[in-house]
Design a protein around this motif. Structure first.
Motif, PDB file in Angstrom:
ATOM      1  N   GLY A 501       6.475   3.748   0.492  1.00 19.00           N
ATOM      2  CA  GLY A 501       5.124   3.594  -0.007  1.00 19.00           C
ATOM      3  C   GLY A 501       4.791   2.210  -0.519  1.00 19.00           C
ATOM      4  O   GLY A 501       3.640   1.929  -0.850  1.00 19.00           O
ATOM      5  N   PHE A 502       5.783   1.330  -0.582  1.00 17.81           N
ATOM      6  CA  PHE A 502       5.573  -0.026  -1.081  1.00 17.81           C
ATOM      7  C   PHE A 502       5.948  -1.047   0.002  1.00 17.81           C
ATOM      8  O   PHE A 502       6.818  -0.784   0.829  1.00 17.81           O
ATOM      9  CB  PHE A 502       6.413  -0.295  -2.333  1.00 17.81           C
ATOM     10  N   ASN A 503       5.304  -2.197  -0.045  1.00 20.18           N
ATOM     11  CA  ASN A 503       5.631  -3.301   0.865  1.00 20.18           C
ATOM     12  C   ASN A 503       5.545  -4.609   0.105  1.00 20.18           C
ATOM     13  O   ASN A 503       4.797  -4.719  -0.883  1.00 20.18           O
ATOM     14  CB  ASN A 503       4.653  -3.346   2.052  1.00 20.18           C
ATOM     15  N   TYR A 504       6.293  -5.612   0.578  1.00 24.58           N
ATOM     16  CA  TYR A 504       6.200  -6.938  -0.030  1.00 24.58           C
ATOM     17  C   TYR A 504       5.983  -7.973   1.065  1.00 24.58           C
ATOM     18  O   TYR A 504       6.705  -7.993   2.060  1.00 24.58           O
ATOM     19  CB  TYR A 504       7.456  -7.299  -0.831  1.00 24.58           C
ATOM     20  N   ARG A 505       4.973  -8.827   0.865  1.00 25.52           N
ATOM     21  CA  ARG A 505       4.676  -9.910   1.808  1.00 25.52           C
ATOM     22  C   ARG A 505       5.542 -11.115   1.423  1.00 25.52           C
ATOM     23  O   ARG A 505       5.384 -11.683   0.351  1.00 25.52           O
ATOM     24  CB  ARG A 505       3.193 -10.270   1.736  1.00 25.52           C
ATOM     25  N   LEU A 513       5.853 -12.511  -6.420  1.00 24.46           N
ATOM     26  CA  LEU A 513       4.574 -12.403  -7.100  1.00 24.46           C
ATOM     27  C   LEU A 513       4.043 -10.987  -6.947  1.00 24.46           C
ATOM     28  O   LEU A 513       4.051 -10.425  -5.843  1.00 24.46           O
ATOM     29  CB  LEU A 513       3.565 -13.395  -6.518  1.00 24.46           C
ATOM     30  N   ALA A 514       3.555 -10.428  -8.018  1.00 22.36           N
ATOM     31  CA  ALA A 514       3.084  -9.049  -7.973  1.00 22.36           C
ATOM     32  C   ALA A 514       1.935  -8.872  -6.987  1.00 22.36           C
ATOM     33  O   ALA A 514       1.800  -7.812  -6.370  1.00 22.36           O
ATOM     34  CB  ALA A 514       2.664  -8.594  -9.371  1.00 22.36           C
ATOM     35  N   ILE A 515       1.096  -9.914  -6.808  1.00 22.62           N
ATOM     36  CA  ILE A 515      -0.040  -9.782  -5.896  1.00 22.62           C
ATOM     37  C   ILE A 515       0.411  -9.699  -4.436  1.00 22.62           C
ATOM     38  O   ILE A 515      -0.373  -9.332  -3.566  1.00 22.62           O
ATOM     39  CB  ILE A 515      -1.058 -10.929  -6.059  1.00 22.62           C
ATOM     40  N   ASN A 516       1.670 -10.029  -4.155  1.00 23.50           N
ATOM     41  CA  ASN A 516       2.187  -9.920  -2.788  1.00 23.50           C
ATOM     42  C   ASN A 516       2.732  -8.535  -2.491  1.00 23.50           C
ATOM     43  O   ASN A 516       3.101  -8.250  -1.352  1.00 23.50           O
ATOM     44  CB  ASN A 516       3.285 -10.954  -2.542  1.00 23.50           C
ATOM     45  N   ALA A 517       2.813  -7.683  -3.491  1.00 28.98           N
ATOM     46  CA  ALA A 517       3.291  -6.305  -3.302  1.00 28.98           C
ATOM     47  C   ALA A 517       2.093  -5.384  -3.114  1.00 28.98           C
ATOM     48  O   ALA A 517       1.081  -5.495  -3.812  1.00 28.98           O
ATOM     49  CB  ALA A 517       4.116  -5.856  -4.500  1.00 28.98           C
TER      50      ALA A 517
END
Length: 519
Positions: A501-505, A513-517
């Motif tokens: 359910g989660f991804n990281y760029r 950075l939290a905004i990349n998750a």
């Protein structure tokens, strides 16, 4: 991907806004970090773990995107007024977390604070040293003058966190207590437990990617992976290469990776006539063999870089023939990693008058980079096979770096990252002739020195024209690599793993950075 021209930078400033478009805040995000921090003060210590965590709370005048290209930060556009003056137009309507408006005087105060930060293990001062004057034109305009042409000023300023003017005299302790943790970033400070976790919350309630973010410090690889598999965290950084295959086969875990800006390389003792850990075949004292270019070339040819990446790093890396990866400003097309050539290495040693080889010790860390101890052991084996009997002394980073900086060793393995997104950020500290007054060669632990390299680099650093500057950086790179001023080994890969359910760029600088998750 190339370093942007001024026109491209200005376009990028429009195309990439400071923060993501407002969306309904999601549930909490829990992140497992691979390294602790030394302080919450964003201007205290130039080290990746500190800078990455700080960028969740603070912005720069200019920011870097996921591939380290310059994009708008607190400045919407910027341009050179003349060879030694840059003008930055600030975004309107931006407020700090305490509600105060962000204006040009806050930028000036932030830049003035950098040289005053006390007891820094590695100061941000080199990024602002070329600045001779800062002029506040109006609330939304600031002009920065440099002592000489400095085309990389926007790159350098992307490393400086901007604070409210009220914090110009704040002490590092004020940040660690949370009192001074006031930025313009997407998240605001909630709480901090040293050695355990940092809690953040959305700067604007109801907007942003996450309502609350918890960063946990989990430096032990096994513990970090276990935390992910047991759902104690949602995302982890620094996925151990030994666990990549297992996590990939899990079917539920999502992996994301990208070639990083960090190169693993070797420093050799270029200066001393006798080096402390270079001895003859039978342990006798001999002249420093590392000063002979044929010996340095033999050391490089003896390295099977592809096998090291494939077997030791489990494929998580790229063989390196220079100090920045493809796509970075200053990368030299065609300058590939040398092919493994054991026979050629033996031949060069014989030409250097060392047909029976010699003895040496390789010093390395055992806790700073992925598989650093294992890589060092393999390097020693490869060199021993061509006649250079090599032993390894691997140490914790807090011991290694202090002794390496004191030049107690002959051959060391280290890592360096192009933190400004272009070649001079590694060429200058690693290969420029050591000169503390000028800030050159700050990481040149081998004391390599080449006047022609210094000339090319100095000219590049004052050349405003992008094409001419890149040509100079490429010439300097080719010269130093041909001379084996340092020996590149491979580029690390940055990797993250996320639970269902989660991804990281991923980012080339390795910052989490939290905004990349997302989810």
């Amino acid at each position: 991907m190339t370093y942007p021209s001024l026109r491209a930078v200005l376009c990028a400033s429009v195309l990439f806004p400071l923060s993501v478009a407002p969306v309904l805040a999601q549930d909490a995000l829990r992140v497992g970090l691979a390294a602790n921090i030394t302080s919450l003060d964003p201007q205290f210590h130039v080290v990746g773990s500190n800078s990455a965590l700080a960028r969740n709370v603070f912005d720069g005048l200019v920011n870097q995107d996921d591939r380290q290209q310059l994009v708008a930060g607190l400045a919407s556009v910027w341009k050179p007024v003349d060879d030694t003056t840059w003008e930055f137009k600030l975004r309107s309507g931006v407020r700090f977390h305490d509600g105060s408006p962000m204006e040009a005087e806050d930028i000036a105060a932030s830049l003035r604070r950098v040289p005053t930060v006390r007891n820094s293990p590695s100061s941000f001062l080199p990024y602002v040293r070329p600045i001779s004057a800062v002029e506040v034109v109006d609330a939304q305009t600031i002009r920065i003058r440099t002592t000489e042409p400095y085309p990389l000023l926007p790159n350098a300023l992307s490393r400086i966190a901007i604070l409210p003017r009220s914090l110009e005299r704040a002490e590092t302790a004020d940040f660690n207590s949370g009192k001074a943790m006031i930025g313009t970033g997407p998240f605001r400070f909630a709480s901090y437990t040293p050695g355990d976790r940092l809690e953040l919350e959305a700067a604007v309630p109801g907007e942003g990617a996450w309502r609350r973010v918890t960063f946990r410090f989990i430096p032990t690889n096994a513990s970090r992976v276990a935390a992910l598999l047991s759902n104690d965290v949602d995302v982890i950084e620094g996925v151990p290469t030994t666990d990549i295959a297992k996590l990939r086969s899990d079917g539920k875990i999502t992996l994301s990776s990208v070639a990083s800006n960090r190169v693993m390389y070797l420093h050799l003792d270029h200066e001393r006539e006798q080096s402390p850990f270079v001895r003859g075949r039978n342990g006798e004292a001999i002249p420093n063999a590392l000063r002979d270019p044929r010996v340095r070339q033999a050391l490089s040819l003896a390295l099977d870089r592809r096998a090291i990446v494939a077997r030791v790093m489990d494929g998580e890396g790229t063989p390196a023939g220079q100090l920045v990866p493809e796509g970075y400003f200053g990368f030299v097309p065609g300058l590939a990693a040398p092919a493994f050539d054991a026979a050629g290495a033996r031949r060069l040693l014989a030409e250097a008058g060392l047909p029976n080889g010699f003895q040496m010790t390789l010093h390395a860390t055992n806790d700073r980079y992925p598989n650093d101890d294992k890589v060092a052991q393999v390097l020693a084996q490869l060199w021993t096979r061509v006649g250079i009997q090599t032993k390894v002394e691997a140490q914790p980073g807090n011991i290694f770096f202090a002794r390496a900086s004191n030049r107690e060793y002959s051959v060391i393995m280290g890592g360096a990252a192009a933190e400004t997104g272009e070649a001079s950020s590694v060429l200058r500290p690693l290969l420029a002739t050591f000169n503390p007054e000028k800030g050159d060669g700050s990481g040149n632990r081998g004391r390599y020195s080449n006047p022609e390299f210094d000339r090319l680099l100095a000219e590049a650093l004052r050349t405003v024209d992008d094409r001419k500057r890149e040509a100079l950086l490429r010439q300097a790179t080719e010269l130093a690599i041909k001379d084996n001023g340092v020996i590149p080994i491979f580029f690390l890969a940055n990797s993250w793993a996320s639970r269902p359910g989660f991804n990281y760029r991923p980012r080339t600088d390795g910052w989490t950075l939290a905004i990349n998750a997302t989810r």
